[in-house]
Structure formats: C-alpha cells, structure tokens
Motif scaffolding. Structure first.
Motif, PDB file in Angstrom:
ATOM      1  N   PHE A 152     -14.403  37.736  10.385  1.00 11.65           N
ATOM      2  CA  PHE A 152     -13.570  38.785   9.801  1.00 11.65           C
ATOM      3  C   PHE A 152     -12.678  39.402  10.861  1.00 11.65           C
ATOM      4  O   PHE A 152     -11.531  39.759  10.615  1.00 11.65           O
ATOM      5  CB  PHE A 152     -14.451  39.869   9.169  1.00 11.65           C
ATOM      6  CG  PHE A 152     -15.153  39.436   7.914  1.00 11.65           C
ATOM      7  CD1 PHE A 152     -16.171  38.486   7.954  1.00 11.65           C
ATOM      8  CD2 PHE A 152     -14.804  39.958   6.683  1.00 11.65           C
ATOM      9  CE1 PHE A 152     -16.822  38.091   6.804  1.00 11.65           C
ATOM     10  CE2 PHE A 152     -15.446  39.572   5.524  1.00 11.65           C
ATOM     11  CZ  PHE A 152     -16.457  38.623   5.586  1.00 11.65           C
ATOM     12  N   LEU A 153     -13.214  39.515  12.089  1.00  7.65           N
ATOM     13  CA  LEU A 153     -12.468  40.121  13.191  1.00  7.65           C
ATOM     14  C   LEU A 153     -11.234  39.292  13.528  1.00  7.65           C
ATOM     15  O   LEU A 153     -10.194  39.832  13.906  1.00  7.65           O
ATOM     16  CB  LEU A 153     -13.378  40.264  14.418  1.00  7.65           C
ATOM     17  CG  LEU A 153     -12.905  41.175  15.544  1.00  7.65           C
ATOM     18  CD1 LEU A 153     -12.615  42.574  15.041  1.00  7.65           C
ATOM     19  CD2 LEU A 153     -13.970  41.237  16.643  1.00  7.65           C
ATOM     20  N   VAL A 154     -11.334  37.963  13.394  1.00  4.99           N
ATOM     21  CA  VAL A 154     -10.159  37.100  13.615  1.00  4.99           C
ATOM     22  C   VAL A 154      -9.045  37.493  12.656  1.00  4.99           C
ATOM     23  O   VAL A 154      -7.883  37.637  13.033  1.00  4.99           O
ATOM     24  CB  VAL A 154     -10.547  35.613  13.426  1.00  4.99           C
ATOM     25  CG1 VAL A 154      -9.296  34.738  13.458  1.00  4.99           C
ATOM     26  CG2 VAL A 154     -11.517  35.175  14.490  1.00  4.99           C
ATOM     27  N   ASN A 155      -9.396  37.697  11.358  1.00  2.11           N
ATOM     28  CA  ASN A 155      -8.399  38.090  10.364  1.00  2.11           C
ATOM     29  C   ASN A 155      -7.806  39.454  10.680  1.00  2.11           C
ATOM     30  O   ASN A 155      -6.619  39.699  10.470  1.00  2.11           O
ATOM     31  CB  ASN A 155      -9.029  38.114   8.969  1.00  2.11           C
ATOM     32  CG  ASN A 155      -9.392  36.715   8.500  1.00  2.11           C
ATOM     33  OD1 ASN A 155      -8.759  35.748   8.870  1.00  2.11           O
ATOM     34  ND2 ASN A 155     -10.435  36.589   7.699  1.00  2.11           N
ATOM     35  N   ALA A 156      -8.652  40.368  11.197  1.00  3.28           N
ATOM     36  CA  ALA A 156      -8.172  41.700  11.546  1.00  3.28           C
ATOM     37  C   ALA A 156      -7.108  41.618  12.634  1.00  3.28           C
ATOM     38  O   ALA A 156      -6.057  42.263  12.552  1.00  3.28           O
ATOM     39  CB  ALA A 156      -9.337  42.580  12.001  1.00  3.28           C
ATOM     40  N   TYR A 157      -7.382  40.802  13.672  1.00  4.24           N
ATOM     41  CA  TYR A 157      -6.389  40.659  14.751  1.00  4.24           C
ATOM     42  C   TYR A 157      -5.092  40.053  14.207  1.00  4.24           C
ATOM     43  O   TYR A 157      -3.985  40.451  14.604  1.00  4.24           O
ATOM     44  CB  TYR A 157      -6.965  39.773  15.858  1.00  4.24           C
ATOM     45  CG  TYR A 157      -8.090  40.399  16.640  1.00  4.24           C
ATOM     46  CD1 TYR A 157      -8.172  41.795  16.789  1.00  4.24           C
ATOM     47  CD2 TYR A 157      -9.082  39.616  17.240  1.00  4.24           C
ATOM     48  CE1 TYR A 157      -9.200  42.362  17.516  1.00  4.24           C
ATOM     49  CE2 TYR A 157     -10.109  40.186  17.973  1.00  4.24           C
ATOM     50  CZ  TYR A 157     -10.175  41.557  18.103  1.00  4.24           C
ATOM     51  OH  TYR A 157     -11.187  42.113  18.827  1.00  4.24           O
ATOM     52  N   ASP A 158      -5.193  39.058  13.298  1.00 11.03           N
ATOM     53  CA  ASP A 158      -3.993  38.446  12.718  1.00 11.03           C
ATOM     54  C   ASP A 158      -3.181  39.479  11.938  1.00 11.03           C
ATOM     55  O   ASP A 158      -1.945  39.504  12.009  1.00 11.03           O
ATOM     56  CB  ASP A 158      -4.386  37.289  11.798  1.00 11.03           C
ATOM     57  CG  ASP A 158      -4.874  36.074  12.583  1.00 11.03           C
ATOM     58  OD1 ASP A 158      -5.607  35.252  12.001  1.00 11.03           O
ATOM     59  OD2 ASP A 158      -4.529  35.954  13.770  1.00 11.03           O
ATOM     60  N   ASN A 159      -3.875  40.343  11.174  1.00  8.14           N
ATOM     61  CA  ASN A 159      -3.179  41.381  10.400  1.00  8.14           C
ATOM     62  C   ASN A 159      -2.431  42.341  11.310  1.00  8.14           C
ATOM     63  O   ASN A 159      -1.287  42.721  11.041  1.00  8.14           O
ATOM     64  CB  ASN A 159      -4.180  42.151   9.535  1.00  8.14           C
ATOM     65  CG  ASN A 159      -4.748  41.296   8.417  1.00  8.14           C
ATOM     66  OD1 ASN A 159      -4.145  40.300   8.014  1.00  8.14           O
ATOM     67  ND2 ASN A 159      -5.904  41.661   7.896  1.00  8.14           N
ATOM     68  N   ILE A 160      -3.086  42.758  12.410  1.00  7.79           N
ATOM     69  CA  ILE A 160      -2.445  43.687  13.344  1.00  7.79           C
ATOM     70  C   ILE A 160      -1.242  43.012  13.997  1.00  7.79           C
ATOM     71  O   ILE A 160      -0.180  43.630  14.183  1.00  7.79           O
ATOM     72  CB  ILE A 160      -3.456  44.168  14.398  1.00  7.79           C
ATOM     73  CG1 ILE A 160      -4.590  44.963  13.717  1.00  7.79           C
ATOM     74  CG2 ILE A 160      -2.775  45.066  15.424  1.00  7.79           C
ATOM     75  CD1 ILE A 160      -5.732  45.322  14.656  1.00  7.79           C
ATOM     76  N   ALA A 161      -1.376  41.736  14.365  1.00  8.84           N
ATOM     77  CA  ALA A 161      -0.257  41.013  14.977  1.00  8.84           C
ATOM     78  C   ALA A 161       0.929  40.945  14.013  1.00  8.84           C
ATOM     79  O   ALA A 161       2.086  41.146  14.416  1.00  8.84           O
ATOM     80  CB  ALA A 161      -0.705  39.609  15.381  1.00  8.84           C
ATOM     81  N   GLU A 162       0.660  40.660  12.731  1.00 10.25           N
ATOM     82  CA  GLU A 162       1.727  40.621  11.737  1.00 10.25           C
ATOM     83  C   GLU A 162       2.402  41.976  11.604  1.00 10.25           C
ATOM     84  O   GLU A 162       3.618  42.073  11.422  1.00 10.25           O
ATOM     85  CB  GLU A 162       1.161  40.166  10.386  1.00 10.25           C
ATOM     86  CG  GLU A 162       0.853  38.681  10.287  1.00 10.25           C
ATOM     87  CD  GLU A 162       2.102  37.838  10.434  1.00 10.25           C
ATOM     88  OE1 GLU A 162       2.039  36.805  11.109  1.00 10.25           O
ATOM     89  OE2 GLU A 162       3.161  38.232   9.886  1.00 10.25           O
ATOM     90  N   HIS A 163       1.585  43.040  11.689  1.00  6.45           N
ATOM     91  CA  HIS A 163       2.139  44.406  11.618  1.00  6.45           C
ATOM     92  C   HIS A 163       3.134  44.634  12.752  1.00  6.45           C
ATOM     93  O   HIS A 163       4.261  45.104  12.541  1.00  6.45           O
ATOM     94  CB  HIS A 163       0.994  45.423  11.693  1.00  6.45           C
ATOM     95  CG  HIS A 163       1.465  46.845  11.837  1.00  6.45           C
ATOM     96  ND1 HIS A 163       1.757  47.629  10.756  1.00  6.45           N
ATOM     97  CD2 HIS A 163       1.698  47.596  12.944  1.00  6.45           C
ATOM     98  CE1 HIS A 163       2.148  48.816  11.189  1.00  6.45           C
ATOM     99  NE2 HIS A 163       2.109  48.824  12.522  1.00  6.45           N
ATOM    100  N   TYR A 164       2.732  44.305  13.971  1.00  6.95           N
ATOM    101  CA  TYR A 164       3.630  44.532  15.108  1.00  6.95           C
ATOM    102  C   TYR A 164       4.850  43.620  15.035  1.00  6.95           C
ATOM    103  O   TYR A 164       5.942  43.979  15.516  1.00  6.95           O
ATOM    104  CB  TYR A 164       2.871  44.299  16.415  1.00  6.95           C
ATOM    105  CG  TYR A 164       1.948  45.442  16.770  1.00  6.95           C
ATOM    106  CD1 TYR A 164       0.585  45.217  16.996  1.00  6.95           C
ATOM    107  CD2 TYR A 164       2.434  46.728  16.872  1.00  6.95           C
ATOM    108  CE1 TYR A 164      -0.254  46.269  17.316  1.00  6.95           C
ATOM    109  CE2 TYR A 164       1.593  47.785  17.186  1.00  6.95           C
ATOM    110  CZ  TYR A 164       0.252  47.557  17.410  1.00  6.95           C
ATOM    111  OH  TYR A 164      -0.576  48.590  17.732  1.00  6.95           O
ATOM    112  N   LYS A 165       4.706  42.441  14.437  1.00 10.76           N
ATOM    113  CA  LYS A 165       5.853  41.564  14.258  1.00 10.76           C
ATOM    114  C   LYS A 165       6.872  42.208  13.318  1.00 10.76           C
ATOM    115  O   LYS A 165       8.084  42.156  13.571  1.00 10.76           O
ATOM    116  CB  LYS A 165       5.380  40.217  13.699  1.00 10.76           C
ATOM    117  CG  LYS A 165       6.516  39.229  13.476  1.00 10.76           C
ATOM    118  CD  LYS A 165       5.968  37.912  12.932  1.00 10.76           C
ATOM    119  CE  LYS A 165       7.103  36.922  12.664  1.00 10.76           C
ATOM    120  NZ  LYS A 165       6.594  35.654  12.105  1.00 10.76           N
TER     121      LYS A 165
END
Length: 726
Positions: A228-241
């Motif tokens: 789940f933590l992998v998905n969390a990091y991906d979501n945050i990265a998309e946010h900053y993008k």
C-alpha cells in the motif's frame, strides 16, 4: 494490484458443500488454501504459491469445482501481486469457469473483483475492469455483506477516478464514507484516504491533498502495509507532478521504485514463470491420467466389440499427442531452468563485483584521508611553531595563507569522508538532549567573522513555541544550518541573512520544526537550481572567490534526507535565496548539564608524557606542543621501544600512534596492559574515529584524538584522563 484485493482473496472458510464422502478432504484443502493466504499476507509469496499449487492438485483428485475455483483464485492473486497480468487472467478465468458451475455468490464476488483489478491496475482495459467490478458488487449486495459492498464501491471509485471520471468516482466514494468511518479496517481506511487525496489534488486543494496523503502514509506505516505504501508514494509523486514540483516528484518516484524492488525481487518473478510452466504440466498430467483411466474403462466395456481396436487407436493417438506435448513442455521447462540458472549466476557475479567495488571505494577513501591528514598535522603544527618562534612572522600573509590552505584541505578531506559514510549508510542519527537556541548561538559565533567581512547583518528568529529542550542529533542539525548560513553569508554583501526556526506541527510526541535560511544576496539562476545539490557543483562564483568545493549543499541534502525530511529551494537572481526544510524532534525532559569551558591547563605542568610515534615530523610537532606547556616528554619510534622504556621510567600519560611499522598501536597497548601498565593511553590517529573506536577501546586505550587537532583539545583529554585516574 488493487489495494483491496488481498482483503477480498483470503477469506474465512465458507460453508462446505458436496458429497458426504468428500467433506473431510475438502476441509483439509480449504485449510491449506487459507494457510497459503497467511503466507501471502506475510510477504512469503514463494511458500504461498507452492501451497496453493498443492491444493490445486488435491482439488483435481476429488474433482471438486469449489476447491478448484478457490485454488485457481489463490494462485492468480500471487501472479497479480507481481503484475504478471497474462498469468493472473489465465488463472482467474479458470477459477470463474469452475465457480459458475456451483451456487456460491461469495466466491463469484471475489473472482469478478480480482478480474476487474487485473484489467484496471495493469491498464489493459479500465472500462472492462469497471464492468467486472459492477458484477462483483451485484453478488456482494446479493449476499448482503456490508464489508464486501464497501470494498466494491471503493474499487469502482478508484477505477473511475483513474480515468478522470470524478463524477462517478466521487459518488461511489461518498457512498462508502459512512461505513469506512464507523467500521473500516486499516486497508479500507487507507484506500478511502488516498482517493480523497487524489480528488483534492484534482480540485486544486494541494494543502488538504498533502495532508490526506500523509494520513495514508501513516496508516500504511503503522500497520506495515508495504505494498500500500508503494501506491501512496506514487500518489504523492503524481500530486507534485500536477503542481510542477519536479524535484519532489523525482524523490517520491525513487522511494516508490526502491520499495517496489524490495518487495518484488527479480528472483521471485523468475520463480513465478517457472511455477506457471509447472502448473501447466501438472494439468496435462492430470488430463493424461484421466484419459488413461477412461481408456481402461472403455477397454473393459468394449473388449468383445469390434470397435475396441479403433477406440484404442484413437485413445493411443490422443495419448501420444499429450505425451509429445508433455515432452515439449518439459524440454521448454528444462531450457527455462537453465536460462534462469545462468541469469542467477550472472546476477550473483554482478552483485559480488558491485560489493567488491564498494568495499574498494570505502577502503580507498579511508586510506587517502588517513594519508592526507598525517602530513596536514605536520603542516598545521609547523606553521604554529613558526608563528611562536618567530613573532615577526605572525602577521605574514604567506604564513597565514599556508595555514589557511592546510585547514581548507583538511575541510575537503572531511567532506569527502562524510559523503562516503552517508552513501555507505554508516551514519546513524543520535538521540541526545539539546537546547536549540544554544546550538544556533554557537553557529552565530562561528560565522560572525564572515558576516563582518562582507558587511552583512545576521538575524536569528526562533519560535517561542518550540520546546526549550529537544531530543535528537544536534551535531548533524548544526552541520546543516552551519553550511547553509555560511553559504548565504559568502554570497551576500552589504545585506542580511536570516535564520529562522518555526513550529509547524505537533504529532503526538514529535514536534515538526521548519527551518529556513534566507538572504538578499546574488541569488541562483533557474538553470542552476536543478543542479545546486549535486556534488562538486558551484554556481555564482566570482574571479576572486576561490573557496568552496561544491560539497556543502550535497552534504546538506543528504543529511536532511537522513532525518526523513526534504529541502526546498526558492531563489531569484539579484533578489536572494531561501532554503527551507522540516525535521521532527521529540521533546526532552532531561536536564542538560553544561560543562564549563577549560581555559587554563596550568595544573598539567611537569607531567611526564611518553610519545609513541614513528613519523619524524609528527614527533617534532607533538613534542613542541608539550614543551610549550612545560610538560616533560620522551619520544620513541615504535612499540618495541615503548615496551622497553616503561620498564625503567614511569609516565602520567602515553600518546600512542596507531599506524606504526613492526608493531601497531593496538598490539603495543595490549602488551603494555598485559605487563601491568595502567597509565592512561590516548590514541593519536589520522583515521576516522568511527573506523577505529571499537578496536581502540578493545585494545585497552582510554581515549582518541584525531589528527590534526588543536592543542587545547589534546590538553582537555589529557586532563580528563588524569582526573579519572586520580
């Protein structure tokens, strides 16, 4: 893989159906599948897959559609976890084929949900994934299972949001909100919070979105939900993008990739391909066994019939085809195993080569820093001696330049050593009590001369809401602020530099403090900002500025990351620069004892010192330091002479070099202790302290001094040892 799929797969045993003679075997198979589920949740995918394969074989033996569907579904989940969509779809479809033959709505709910996740999360066909999710939701509503219904709605919300259909996505999200808040398990709460964060990113509420992402990360970390933590990091990265904060996006992409590689290794993926081939072979073998059994029955029934021959020929041909297929599959498996073995050997060799290169690099850095520090000790010491013996040279620009150059080179050596230790992950943050205002004041005093030389005003602002005493690594924090402040003062003239610390948030016992160092100096151009934290990069240098190695900001970024924080840069040419970072500290309840600074060492006069040192220049420097403070000293060049001289003379302190030919300092100390010498022994070495301290203390030495050092530092250690002895 779906964040909810694991919850939908490994469920408790359903009511057992079937014939009475199969009840015991079915129960045993179900227990085996559920045990495989436990291994899956623990991250032991190899054992989970192996146990599910055994359950599949047993299910074929009793020809039970429920067990077959459950076993195929369990196998599909493992492949789905590693994003092996082709194999996952194959096994899920086989599971559905058997599930549709029986009346079990819960099983159909799980399988349809899993099929939806494969099409959605692997981006094969999101709309087809939504259709499967809706079929799963129908069965969940049919059995009136509130938990399964909520999972189904969250799956649909996630899929719709992924294709930017926020109208439908938010509708399903709101439908699930009440149950999640009342009875939601951690995985359910994580998914709801993450989707809420994505929605707030979409409606341009970045602060609320980041807060929700942080909550999702906290849930995943608290309950050890690593995938789940992998998905969390991906979501945050998309946010900053979305908000074009590409440096932060890059950081979270890297964190996601590192955790994904840790969870799903290449060796395990290779194991999955091999297992898929084995399962196919097992299926062929089962079919072959069934054909052989059927053949025997038919031969018994038709042995008096003329058609026996033709039937035997047909069955024989089918048998030959199956045997040939099995043979080809086996050959393919053998080739695949050979290729896998070769790949594993190559990976192992590459890993060993990389580890060897890393070890050689560490050894080289250690050796070169030692070899540079040793002559630097002589240069700094002889420079001080010249200034003492020839007062007329005290203000000589040449002498001052020589001393500055030596200290500058020493600073470079220390920076390179520090970077290497950070990269090798050999730095552990300490937890010691400290007073933030005191540490900032020490920094102010240290850099005040730079401020004065450049006619700058140094401003300090510390939030009064920050606790008086904190718990953490004050040395690393001071190093970060010192580097940023001295850098700001260096590139600012006739201006100001402001150092601020503000309390940003309190989470339980952790106080999040935001630090900033701001100046109105020359600023950094946009083209240079992307590389400012790279090693050996320097920007904005003038012809007369010859100082700096380009390592300071690289060290700052790595130390901030070590604290678990991120550093942010804002700058405009001609207007100034601001560096901002956040670090969390616990509040300390301990009283901090302040030791008065020792300014006089007159009580050390006439103490007898033995210097064990093989380097002639270092002998001279150390002896002059002792003579200047009226201490009596003898010098020997190796450990053998040291053992000989202590037989006839006694000393108050022994200064012991570590790296000596013949007998090193460790062995000399051990022999001195063995013959009963209890005199304090202080190690003098050019090696990094962390590299030698364990062996130093194990050999019987009392303390360590790293060359080059200030005379007062050495006298403070000598006085400390004499006090402990007396």
């Amino acid at each position: 893989m779906s964040d909810l799929k694991k919850i939908l797969v490994w469920m408790l045993l359903l009511p057992l159906l079937g014939y009475a003679q199969q009840v015991s075997e079915r129960k045993s198979i179900e227990e085996q599948i559920n045990k495989a589920g436990n291994y899956f949740n623990q991250g032991d995918y190899a054992r989970a897959l192996e146990m599910s394969k055994v359950a599949l074989k047993r299910s074929y033996k009793i020809n039970d559609d429920y067990c077959l569907a459950h076993a195929y579904n369990a196998i599909g989940v493992v492949y789905d976890e590693f994003s092996e969509a082709k194999y996952a779809l194959s096994f899920y479809n086989k599971a559905l084929e058997h599930a549709l033959k029986i009346e079990n709505d819960s099983l159909k709910d799980w399988i349809y949900s899993n099929l939806g996740s494969v099409y959605y999360f692997n981006k094969i066909d999101v709309k087809k994934g939504i259709d499967y999710y809706k079929k799963a939701l129908v069965y969940a509503q049919k059995i009136n299972d509130s938990t399964q219904i909520t999972f189904g709605k969250l799956n649909l919300a996630s899929a719709y949001i992924s294709i930017n259909d926020f109208k439908n996505g938010v509708a399903y999200l709101k439908d699930s909100e009440s149950f999640v808040k009342r009875r939601g398990i951690p995985e359910m709460r994580f998914t709801f919070t993450s989707l809420s964060g994505i929605y707030n990113t979409h409606i341009e509420k970045p602060e609320l979105a980041l807060k929700l992402y942080d909550q999702a990360v906290a849930i995943a970390e608290k309950y050890k939900l690593e995938s789940f933590l992998v998905n969390a990091y991906d979501n945050i990265a998309e946010h900053y993008k979305v908000y074009e904060q590409f440096d932060l996006e890059k950081q979270y992409r890297a964190k996601s990739k590192a955790l994904r590689n840790e969870l799903y290794s290449q060796e395990e993926k290779a194991m999955l391909n091999q297992s898929a081939t084995q399962i196919q072979m097992d299926e062929y073998k089962i079919q072959l066994d069934r054909i052989e059994l059927e053949n025997e029955k038919q031969l018994q029934k038709l042995q008096e019939s003329k058609t026996v021959l033709w039937l035997g020929l047909v069955l024989g041909l089918a048998l030959l085809i199956l045997v040939f297929t099995l043979y080809r599959t086996n050959r393919f498996r053998q080739k695949a195993n050979a290729d896998l073995l070769l790949a594993n050997q190559e990976l192992k060799a590459a890993k060993e080569k990389a580890e060897e290169a890393s070890q050689l690099k560490t050894q080289f850095v250690s050796t070169i820093t030692h070899e540079l520090r040793t002559p630097l000790y002589g240069v700094v010491g002889i420079t001080d001696m010249l200034a003492d013996e020839h007062p007329e040279l005290k203000d000589s620009s040449h002498l001052n330049s020589l001393k500055f150059s030596a200290r500058y080179l020493l600073s470079l050596v220390n920076d390179i050593l520090q970077l290497n230790k950070i990269e090798e992950k050999k730095i552990n943050l300490e937890k010691v009590p400290f007073v933030l205002t005191d540490e900032i004041e020490i920094i102010r005093n240290s850099v005040q001369y730079i401020a004065t030389n450049n006619n700058n005003e140094l401003i300090i602002n510390i939030d009064q809401n920050i606790p008086a005493r904190l718990l953490g690594d004050k040395l690393r924090l001071s190093q970060i602020i010192m580097n940023l402040t001295s850098n700001a003062l260096k590139f600012t003239r006739d201006g100001w530099v402001k150092v601020e610390a503000k309390l940003k948030d309190v989470r339980g016992s952790v106080y999040e403090i935001q630090f900033s160092v701001q100046d109105n100096g020359v600023g950094i151009s946009p083209n240079d900002q992307s590389k400012i934290f790279d090693m050996f990069v320097q920007v904005g240098r003038s012809d007369e500025d010859y100082q700096g190695t380009g390592l300071g900001l690289a060290i700052v970024q790595k130390l901030v990351t070590l604290f678990g924080g991120h550093i942010h840069l804002e700058s405009s040419l001609g207007k100034g620069t601001t560096f901002t970072f956040c670090i969390g500290f616990e509040k300390s309840e301990q009283e901090i004892l302040v030791t008065p600074t020792q300014t006089s060492y007159s009580d050390l006069v006439h103490n007898k010192i033995l210097i064990v040192e093989d380097n002639k220049i270092n002998q001279l420097v150390t002896q002059k330091i002792m003579d200047k403070h009226h201490m009596q000293c003898d010098i020997v060049a190796d450990g053998f002479e040291a053992l000989k001289i202590v037989e006839t003379r006694s000393y108050d302190v022994i200064l012991m070099d570590i790296n000596m030919p013949g007998m090193n300092g460790y062995e000399t100390t051990k022999r001195l202790r063995a013959i009963g010498i209890k005199t304090p022994i202080i190690a003098l070495t050019a090696f990094d302290k962390d590299e030698v301290k364990s062996e130093v203390y194990a050999s019987g030495m009392n303390d360590i001094m790293i060359k080059p050092f200030e005379a007062n530092q050495l006298f403070e250690v000598i006085q400390k040892q004499l006090i402990e002895v007396n």
